[in-house]
Design an enzyme around this catalytic site. Structure first.
Site, mmCIF file in Angstrom:
data_model
loop_
_atom_site.group_PDB
_atom_site.id
_atom_site.type_symbol
_atom_site.label_atom_id
_atom_site.label_comp_id
_atom_site.label_asym_id
_atom_site.label_seq_id
_atom_site.Cartn_x
_atom_site.Cartn_y
_atom_site.Cartn_z
ATOM 1 N N GLN A 192 34.080 50.410 35.081
ATOM 2 C CA GLN A 192 33.349 48.870 34.893
ATOM 3 C C GLN A 192 32.017 49.504 33.782
ATOM 4 O O GLN A 192 31.656 50.316 34.232
ATOM 5 C CB GLN A 192 32.692 48.251 36.061
ATOM 6 C CG GLN A 192 34.223 47.852 36.737
ATOM 7 C CD GLN A 192 33.455 46.463 37.727
ATOM 8 O OE1 GLN A 192 32.276 46.857 38.632
ATOM 9 N NE2 GLN A 192 34.312 45.330 37.798
ATOM 10 N N CYS A 203 28.303 47.323 43.058
ATOM 11 C CA CYS A 203 26.438 46.657 43.112
ATOM 12 C C CYS A 203 26.225 47.409 44.409
ATOM 13 O O CYS A 203 25.226 47.481 44.460
ATOM 14 C CB CYS A 203 27.174 45.097 43.768
ATOM 15 S SG CYS A 203 28.517 44.502 43.905
ATOM 16 N N ASP A 231 29.384 47.707 33.941
ATOM 17 C CA ASP A 231 28.367 46.482 35.322
ATOM 18 C C ASP A 231 27.154 46.840 34.877
ATOM 19 O O ASP A 231 26.558 48.163 34.799
ATOM 20 C CB ASP A 231 28.859 47.906 36.224
ATOM 21 C CG ASP A 231 29.113 46.919 37.493
ATOM 22 O OD1 ASP A 231 29.091 45.022 37.055
ATOM 23 O OD2 ASP A 231 29.682 46.993 38.720
ATOM 24 N N LYS A 258 29.832 31.050 38.011
ATOM 25 C CA LYS A 258 29.818 32.381 37.193
ATOM 26 C C LYS A 258 29.982 31.738 36.258
ATOM 27 O O LYS A 258 31.033 30.711 36.293
ATOM 28 C CB LYS A 258 30.947 32.814 38.044
ATOM 29 C CG LYS A 258 32.399 32.447 38.330
ATOM 30 C CD LYS A 258 33.083 34.005 38.829
ATOM 31 C CE LYS A 258 34.512 33.357 38.909
ATOM 32 N NZ LYS A 258 35.545 34.428 39.298
ATOM 33 N N ARG A 278 40.182 50.450 43.192
ATOM 34 C CA ARG A 278 40.732 49.644 43.785
ATOM 35 C C ARG A 278 42.839 49.915 44.347
ATOM 36 O O ARG A 278 42.884 50.366 43.224
ATOM 37 C CB ARG A 278 40.712 48.536 42.783
ATOM 38 C CG ARG A 278 39.154 47.898 42.698
ATOM 39 C CD ARG A 278 39.011 46.775 41.975
ATOM 40 N NE ARG A 278 38.172 46.600 42.155
ATOM 41 C CZ ARG A 278 36.466 45.881 41.201
ATOM 42 N NH1 ARG A 278 37.686 43.948 40.422
ATOM 43 N NH2 ARG A 278 35.868 45.391 40.893
ATOM 44 N N HIS A 287 23.487 44.472 37.063
ATOM 45 C CA HIS A 287 23.285 43.658 37.927
ATOM 46 C C HIS A 287 21.573 43.796 38.015
ATOM 47 O O HIS A 287 21.067 44.824 37.161
ATOM 48 C CB HIS A 287 23.869 44.842 39.913
ATOM 49 C CG HIS A 287 24.265 44.665 40.128
ATOM 50 N ND1 HIS A 287 25.109 46.428 39.371
ATOM 51 C CD2 HIS A 287 25.400 43.507 40.414
ATOM 52 C CE1 HIS A 287 26.395 45.578 39.865
ATOM 53 N NE2 HIS A 287 27.157 44.387 40.226
ATOM 54 N N HIS A 329 25.085 39.750 38.315
ATOM 55 C CA HIS A 329 26.217 40.251 37.975
ATOM 56 C C HIS A 329 27.179 40.513 37.255
ATOM 57 O O HIS A 329 27.062 39.457 36.835
ATOM 58 C CB HIS A 329 27.478 40.401 39.348
ATOM 59 C CG HIS A 329 27.131 40.237 40.940
ATOM 60 N ND1 HIS A 329 27.801 41.541 42.005
ATOM 61 C CD2 HIS A 329 26.855 39.901 41.689
ATOM 62 C CE1 HIS A 329 27.281 41.067 42.719
ATOM 63 N NE2 HIS A 329 26.489 40.374 43.130
#
Length: 668
Positions: free
Chosen positions: A409, A362, A411, A496, A391, A413, A542
């Site tokens: 990911q 992000c 991902d 979420k 991570r 945004h 997200h």
RNA sequence: GCCCCAAUAGCUCAGUGGUAGAGCGCAGUCUUGGUAAGACUGAGGUCCCGGGAUCGAUUCCCGGUUGGGGCUCCA
């Protein structure tokens, strides 16, 4: 001279002699193990009170199974204390498909111990032991449990007694304290445990359909700061056949295990040299993954997303601004210290900088947004990236591809105006579901994490929470899927929605997550110019769809048991000539397929025909094309499908078209 | 991170205080005519790494690495 009471039995009014027990009432129903009295589960041995609403509960319905397993746990604990008199009892609840019991013992259980315990259990079961319920006051419970320090703690003695561990509810937690005794044939109490019950009327109902499955460590009350107990997991079923079916289910899960299939099908590996939790993708695995990514990419572009690329590493300031270094530091890899210079005395002459591997994408996407001024006309702005994040997961949590230290990911945004939030969330969730369906997944469940009543925990305006929550709820309802709301589970800045899927053998996986976030735009001071010329702050959404591409690939491996639909299969077609003279003929067919973009190959090795069939079958290749004399004469080939069925002498052009169409339509 | 278990050929796994085996796979030769294993021959091992006790360790002990089952955590 007896008094009568009226009760409701299975919804119908009836009368009983006062003092009648469930045992008597359900005497002719051997499968009844407990009864439901006014909605609560009771032992059959209890007397039915007047005006009660009573229903029998069978051993094979879910609540009956729970009771069976809980009682089996008691028998196991009794067996353990028989064999290991010094073992102290933890808790022993039923769980999905079984039960566990925790013990504090000198040394951990060995596999050999498990067998001994199982044997001792069978002996106990064969003795027709009964379970007896005794209502006691705190003092009496304390007296009876004097040798069981953990039970005393549950009763409120000792430290930490206030926070109830999960599962402790089966021990205490009703209105009254009860102790259950295992009573042998002579009426003697041979074992006791603090327990809320209820239990089977007789241990013989456990028959021989139980097993002690494995031993593992577990913290008392699930807290790392507490002593580690030894947990024994077991299972119990109404019949031996049920137990067999359960074990078969476990075996099937093992056969489908992506770690096993990943190796067998040569998809990916975790080289020791690279490091724990870091995967490398072999050519065949890379095909599967590449097809996934390619398809998702096309769908994203169609849905108005823009792809971006960002680095894997960044100076610490970025993650300080985003707040990750504050709240997420433990999960980040340690920094790389760069550019520091020292003189001969070792004094720093140039200050260095810390760089971090990114744990999330992000902040990078935000920088793209913030690179220049934005107009309300540009919103919603949807930035997508297959972004690899790192991570620092604790070593004990790593698991195949599903829990790793580096993963990608899919991902995105989305930067939206507040008035666009509801519509955009709806779009996102619809998009997620539609794309997952493309991969053959159908069984979804939604989980809404919302804020609760504790106002001070949450930031942001009432109106914002209202509209964000409403949007999520609307989309959940409109989806027609099963969904649950979990108040209090939201992030401090926004609600979420999580999506779980159930795979082909009934396992649940958490995949996609859609999260509303006004917090990061605030931290990065994001703005856009509104129609009236004023500066406004966008809200971020997200969204990860596969969650982790690696993990999603693993889920697909397990879902399909390695037999991917043709469009994902590493090898889509293998040509097998019936004998060598037909190699050239079949090579031409394969060539035609390759020109159409099909991953096809000719098996022209020296193995004999049946062996080649077997090999292709083991590799789970969707289409095997066979050519022999009959085929060559009629300008045809023969299909052999993965399920063993076949179709002979299909004209070559038709065969090619059929294969191409199956792949394009993403059919199995 | 914590508790327990494991590590032997590319894979699955036997085995041993005196430096090692099977099946599959791989390579070669001879084979190949219709839907899940043709035959023979061969190559292939720092018995995970480091240390210790032992005349001698792949085997026993200690430490580490990696994996597995759990606890905790999570995409």
């Amino acid at each position: 001279m007896s008094e009568h009471i009226s009760i409701t039995l299975n919804g119908a009014p009836t009368t009983l002699e006062a003092g009648t027990t469930g045992t008597a009432l359900f005497a002719d129903s051997a499968s009844t193990v407990v009864m439901r009295v006014d909605g609560e589960l009771w032992d059959l041995a209890r007397q039915i009170p007047a005006d009660a609403e009573v229903q029998p509960v069978s051993i094979s319905e879910p609540e009956g199974l729970d009771v069976l397993r809980h009682s089996t746990a008691h028998v196991m604990a009794q067996a353990v204390q028989q064999l290991f008199p010094d073992a102290k009892l933890g808790i022993g609840p039923y769980i999905t498909d079984g039960f566990y019991f925790d013990f504090d013992v000198e040394s951990p259980f060995t596999p050999d111990d498990l067998k001994k315990i199982e044997k001792a259990m069978q002996k106990i079961i064969n003795q027709n032991q009964t379970f007896e319920r005794e209502v006691v006051d705190l003092q009496e419970a304390t007296r009876q449990m004097a040798d069981e320090p953990y039970k005393l703690e549950l009763l409120g003695h000792g430290q930490g007694a206030d926070s109830m561990a999960e599962g402790a509810g089966v021990e205490v937690g009703g209105d009254v304290i009860t102790v259950y005794h295992n009573v042998d044939r002579t009426g003697e109490r041979v074992w006791s445990d603090l327990c809320r019950g209820p239990h089977l009327p007789n241990a013989k109902l456990i028959t021989n359909a139980f097993a002690v499955m494995r031993a593992a460590g577990a913290y008392w009350r699930g807290q790392e700061s507490n002593p580690q107990l030894q947990r024994l997991y077991g299972t119990a079923w109404p019949t031996k056949d049920d137990l067999k079916a359960y074990k078969e289910r476990l075996a099937e899960a093992e056969r489908r295990d992506h770690r096993r299939l990943g190796k067998e099908l040569d998809l990916f590996s975790f080289p020791e040299e690279v490091g724990s939790g870091l995967s490398v993708w072999h050519p065949k695995g890379a095909v599967v993954r590449g097809e996934m990514e390619q398809h998702a990419r096309r769908r994203h572009l169609e849905a108005g997303y823009s792809y971006v690329y960002t680095p894997h590493i960044s100076k610490s300031d970025l993650f300080a601004t985003s707040g990750h270094l504050g709240t997420y530091a433990e999960d980040m890899w340690p920094p790389i210290h760069m550019d520091e210079e020292r003189d001969e005395q070792g004094q720093v002459t140039k200050q260095g900088q810390d760089y971090y591997l990114k744990p999330m994408n992000c902040p990078m996407h935000i920088l793209i947004y913030a690179e220049r001024g934005r107009s309300y006309r540009e919103l919603p702005m949807r930035l997508a990236e297959n972004g690899t994040v790192y991570r620092n997961e604790r070593s004990g949590t790593l698991h195949g591809l599903t829990r790793v230290r580096g993963f990608t990911q899919d991902d995105a945004h989305l930067f939206v105006r507040e008035d666009q939030l509801e519509e955009e969330i709806t779009k996102v969730v619809d998009f997620v579901l539609s794309l997952l369906r493309d991969f053959g997944l159908e069984d979804f469940e939604l989980e809404l994490s919302l804020r609760d009543e504790q106002q001070e925990k949450w930031i942001g305006s009432e109106q914002y929470w209202e509209s964000a929550t409403q949007a999520l709820r609307n989309v959940a309802v409109a989806s027609g899927l099963k969904y649950t709301e979990i108040p209090g589970e939201a992030a401090f800045y926004g609600p979420k929605i999580d999506l779980k899927i159930t795979d082909a053998i009934g396992r649940k996986w958490q995949l996609s997550t859609v999260q509303v976030d006004p917090n990061l735009p605030e931290r990065f001071d994001l703005e856009y110019t509104a129609a009236d010329g004023s500066r406004q702050r966008p809200i971020m959404i997200h969204r990860a769809l596969f969650g982790s591409i690696e993990r999603f690939a693993a889920i697909l491996v397990e879902h399909y048991a390695g037999a991917f639909p043709a469009w994902l299969a590493p090898v889509q077609v293998r040509g097998i000539p019936v004998a060598e003279p037909f190699n050239d003929y079949l090579a031409e067919v394969i060539e035609k397929l390759k020109r159409r973009g099909v991953r096809a190959e000719l098996e022209d090795g020296t193995d004999r025909f049946p062996k080649k069939i077997r090999t292709a079958s083991k590799e789970k290749i969707p289409f095997v094309l066979i050519a022999g004399g009959d085929d060559a004469e009629s300008d045809a080939v023969s299909f052999r499908f993965r399920d063993g069925s076949q179709e002979n002498q299909v004209p070559v052009d038709e065969a090619v078209e059929r294969i191409v169409r199956t792949i394009e339509d993403r059919e199995v």
